[in-house]
Structures are given as structure tokens and as C-alpha cells.
Design a protein around this motif. Structure first.
Motif, PDB file in Angstrom:
ATOM      1  N   ALA A   1      -5.303  -5.188  19.943  1.00 29.68           N
ATOM      2  CA  ALA A   1      -4.536  -6.298  19.209  1.00 29.68           C
ATOM      3  C   ALA A   1      -5.527  -6.108  17.943  1.00 29.68           C
ATOM      4  CB  ALA A   1      -4.759  -7.388  19.919  1.00 29.68           C
ATOM      5  N   ALA A   2      -6.680  -6.110  17.774  1.00 28.10           N
ATOM      6  CA  ALA A   2      -7.378  -6.264  16.477  1.00 28.10           C
ATOM      7  C   ALA A   2      -7.142  -5.003  15.660  1.00 28.10           C
ATOM      8  CB  ALA A   2      -8.965  -5.979  16.726  1.00 28.10           C
ATOM      9  N   TYR A   3      -6.913  -3.916  16.169  1.00 23.49           N
ATOM     10  CA  TYR A   3      -6.356  -2.667  15.328  1.00 23.49           C
ATOM     11  C   TYR A   3      -4.966  -2.853  14.970  1.00 23.49           C
ATOM     12  CZ  TYR A   3      -5.818   2.214  14.005  1.00 23.49           C
ATOM     13  OH  TYR A   3      -5.793   3.195  13.434  1.00 23.49           O
ATOM     14  N   THR A   4      -4.150  -3.348  15.685  1.00 22.63           N
ATOM     15  CA  THR A   4      -2.781  -3.724  15.111  1.00 22.63           C
ATOM     16  C   THR A   4      -2.850  -4.929  14.081  1.00 22.63           C
ATOM     17  OG1 THR A   4      -1.985  -3.283  17.169  1.00 22.63           O
ATOM     18  CG2 THR A   4      -0.517  -4.540  15.740  1.00 22.63           C
ATOM     19  N   THR A   5      -3.545  -5.774  14.047  1.00 25.52           N
ATOM     20  CA  THR A   5      -3.710  -6.873  13.336  1.00 25.52           C
ATOM     21  C   THR A   5      -4.464  -6.284  11.762  1.00 25.52           C
ATOM     22  OG1 THR A   5      -4.342  -8.443  14.914  1.00 25.52           O
ATOM     23  CG2 THR A   5      -4.954  -9.146  12.749  1.00 25.52           C
ATOM     24  N   PHE A   6      -5.310  -5.401  12.090  1.00 24.55           N
ATOM     25  CA  PHE A   6      -5.796  -4.785  10.866  1.00 24.55           C
ATOM     26  C   PHE A   6      -4.642  -3.860  10.164  1.00 24.55           C
ATOM     27  CE2 PHE A   6      -7.542  -0.703   9.091  1.00 24.55           C
ATOM     28  CZ  PHE A   6      -8.151  -1.205   8.058  1.00 24.55           C
ATOM     29  N   ALA A   7      -3.831  -3.216  10.989  1.00 23.93           N
ATOM     30  CA  ALA A   7      -2.856  -2.399  10.228  1.00 23.93           C
ATOM     31  C   ALA A   7      -2.077  -3.181   9.645  1.00 23.93           C
ATOM     32  CB  ALA A   7      -2.290  -1.775  11.438  1.00 23.93           C
ATOM     33  N   ALA A   8      -1.636  -4.446  10.250  1.00 19.71           N
ATOM     34  CA  ALA A   8      -0.571  -5.369   9.644  1.00 19.71           C
ATOM     35  C   ALA A   8      -1.008  -5.913   8.316  1.00 19.71           C
ATOM     36  CB  ALA A   8      -0.358  -6.518  10.667  1.00 19.71           C
ATOM     37  N   THR A   9      -2.432  -6.082   8.099  1.00 16.28           N
ATOM     38  CA  THR A   9      -2.814  -6.403   6.814  1.00 16.28           C
ATOM     39  C   THR A   9      -2.881  -5.458   5.769  1.00 16.28           C
ATOM     40  OG1 THR A   9      -5.132  -6.071   7.471  1.00 16.28           O
ATOM     41  CG2 THR A   9      -4.388  -8.253   8.043  1.00 16.28           C
ATOM     42  N   LEU A  10      -2.634  -4.178   5.987  1.00 15.06           N
ATOM     43  CA  LEU A  10      -2.687  -3.370   4.740  1.00 15.06           C
ATOM     44  C   LEU A  10      -1.509  -3.352   3.894  1.00 15.06           C
ATOM     45  CD1 LEU A  10      -3.896  -0.227   6.883  1.00 15.06           C
ATOM     46  CD2 LEU A  10      -5.292  -1.390   5.411  1.00 15.06           C
ATOM     47  N   GLN A  11      -1.851  -3.400   2.735  1.00 13.02           N
ATOM     48  CA  GLN A  11      -0.753  -3.516   1.753  1.00 13.02           C
ATOM     49  C   GLN A  11      -0.450  -2.220   1.336  1.00 13.02           C
ATOM     50  OE1 GLN A  11       1.033  -6.415   0.938  1.00 13.02           O
ATOM     51  NE2 GLN A  11      -0.284  -7.382   2.952  1.00 13.02           N
ATOM     52  N   PRO A  12       0.856  -1.681   0.940  1.00 17.12           N
ATOM     53  CA  PRO A  12       1.272  -0.389   0.299  1.00 17.12           C
ATOM     54  C   PRO A  12       0.864  -0.451  -0.949  1.00 17.12           C
ATOM     55  CG  PRO A  12       3.245  -1.793   0.736  1.00 17.12           C
ATOM     56  CD  PRO A  12       2.237  -2.596   1.497  1.00 17.12           C
ATOM     57  N   SER A  13       0.579   0.499  -1.443  1.00 16.71           N
ATOM     58  CA  SER A  13      -0.122   0.673  -3.019  1.00 16.71           C
ATOM     59  C   SER A  13      -0.054   2.037  -3.286  1.00 16.71           C
ATOM     60  CB  SER A  13      -1.682   0.043  -3.027  1.00 16.71           C
ATOM     61  OG  SER A  13      -1.886   0.369  -4.284  1.00 16.71           O
ATOM     62  N   ALA A  14       0.529   2.295  -4.575  1.00 14.00           N
ATOM     63  CA  ALA A  14       0.538   3.487  -5.209  1.00 14.00           C
ATOM     64  C   ALA A  14      -0.723   4.031  -5.808  1.00 14.00           C
ATOM     65  CB  ALA A  14       1.546   3.664  -6.261  1.00 14.00           C
ATOM     66  N   THR A  15      -1.533   3.042  -6.284  1.00 16.21           N
ATOM     67  CA  THR A  15      -2.900   3.126  -6.738  1.00 16.21           C
ATOM     68  C   THR A  15      -4.073   3.349  -5.974  1.00 16.21           C
ATOM     69  OG1 THR A  15      -3.030   0.873  -7.430  1.00 16.21           O
ATOM     70  CG2 THR A  15      -1.925   2.402  -8.951  1.00 16.21           C
ATOM     71  N   ALA A  16      -4.138   2.706  -4.842  1.00 20.42           N
ATOM     72  CA  ALA A  16      -5.101   2.469  -3.966  1.00 20.42           C
ATOM     73  C   ALA A  16      -5.478   3.996  -3.290  1.00 20.42           C
ATOM     74  CB  ALA A  16      -5.131   1.591  -2.663  1.00 20.42           C
ATOM     75  N   LEU A  17      -6.875   3.962  -2.877  1.00 20.08           N
ATOM     76  CA  LEU A  17      -7.295   5.185  -2.129  1.00 20.08           C
ATOM     77  C   LEU A  17      -6.564   5.214  -0.793  1.00 20.08           C
ATOM     78  CD1 LEU A  17     -11.191   5.163  -3.137  1.00 20.08           C
ATOM     79  CD2 LEU A  17      -9.552   6.526  -3.945  1.00 20.08           C
ATOM     80  N   PRO A  18      -6.208   6.350  -0.306  1.00 19.49           N
ATOM     81  CA  PRO A  18      -5.704   6.509   1.027  1.00 19.49           C
ATOM     82  C   PRO A  18      -6.995   6.124   1.978  1.00 19.49           C
ATOM     83  CG  PRO A  18      -6.201   8.651   0.023  1.00 19.49           C
ATOM     84  CD  PRO A  18      -6.551   7.631  -0.989  1.00 19.49           C
ATOM     85  N   LEU A  19      -6.469   5.610   3.108  1.00 19.41           N
ATOM     86  CA  LEU A  19      -7.359   5.023   4.153  1.00 19.41           C
ATOM     87  C   LEU A  19      -8.000   6.177   4.759  1.00 19.41           C
ATOM     88  CD1 LEU A  19      -8.249   2.478   5.606  1.00 19.41           C
ATOM     89  CD2 LEU A  19      -6.308   2.889   7.253  1.00 19.41           C
ATOM     90  N   ASP A  20      -9.387   6.240   4.978  1.00 22.65           N
ATOM     91  CA  ASP A  20     -10.145   7.283   5.521  1.00 22.65           C
ATOM     92  C   ASP A  20     -10.492   6.927   7.000  1.00 22.65           C
ATOM     93  OD1 ASP A  20     -11.944   9.418   5.841  1.00 22.65           O
ATOM     94  OD2 ASP A  20     -13.760   8.233   5.288  1.00 22.65           O
TER      95      ASP A  20
END
Length: 90
Positions: free
Chosen positions: A54-73
Motif C-alpha cells: 500500500a505504501a509503494y502504491t501510494t508513492f507511485a500515485a504521487t509521482l508526477q509525469p515530467s519531461a524534464t525530471a530525472l528518471p526514477l532510479d
């Protein structure tokens, strides 16, 4: 010119003397200041997100799409799973 330098030099001497008056008691040690923790990189998965599915899903849901941000490591990241929980929408 001489009358201008006299007040200016008196002010400089006074400022120097006042600057030397500050300080702390030599018998009292300075408090130890621990440096703040370095900020977590914005492109890493926080350890709190790996505690449960549930915590992982909540974290993934908070990620915003961005064309300029670094990719998630996700190097070394193993997403938590659950055998009993239902799938959660993102």
C-alpha cells in the motif's frame, strides 16, 4: 580634508573595538551542532515506500509525469508484494 578623516578614523577605531568585545565565556564549551542529513535525491524511491504494498502504491500515485525530471532510479529496488491484499488503483 583633515577634518573629514578625524571623525572617519574615530568611527573605524570604535567599530574595531566593538567588534572585538563579543565572544563567549572561555569556561563554557560551544554546543555541538550536528549537520543536517543530506536531502534525498528526488529520483530515488524512499525507504518508507518499501514498507508495504500500500505504501509503494501510494508513492507511485504521487509521482508526477515530467519531461524534464530525472528518471526514477530503481536500481536494487524490490517492490513489496502482498498475497492477501486486493490490487489498488493508481
Amino acid at each position: 580634508m583633515k577634518t573629514f578623516l578625524r571623525p572617519l578614523s574615530a568611527a573605524a577605531v570604535a567599530a574595531t573595538l566593538l567588534a572585538g568585545c563579543g565572544g563567549s565565556d572561555p569556561g563554557v564549551p560551544d554546543p555541538v551542532v550536528t549537520p543536517p542529513a543530506p536531502p534525498m535525491a528526488s529520483n530515488t524511491v524512499p525507504s518508507s515506500a518499501l514498507l508495504s504494498a500500500a505504501a509503494y502504491t501510494t508513492f507511485a500515485a504521487t509521482l508526477q509525469p515530467s519531461a524534464t525530471a530525472l528518471p526514477l532510479d530503481v536500481t536494487g529496488v524490490v517492490p513489496p508484494t502482498t498475497e492477501t491484499g486486493l490490487p489498488q488503483p493508481i
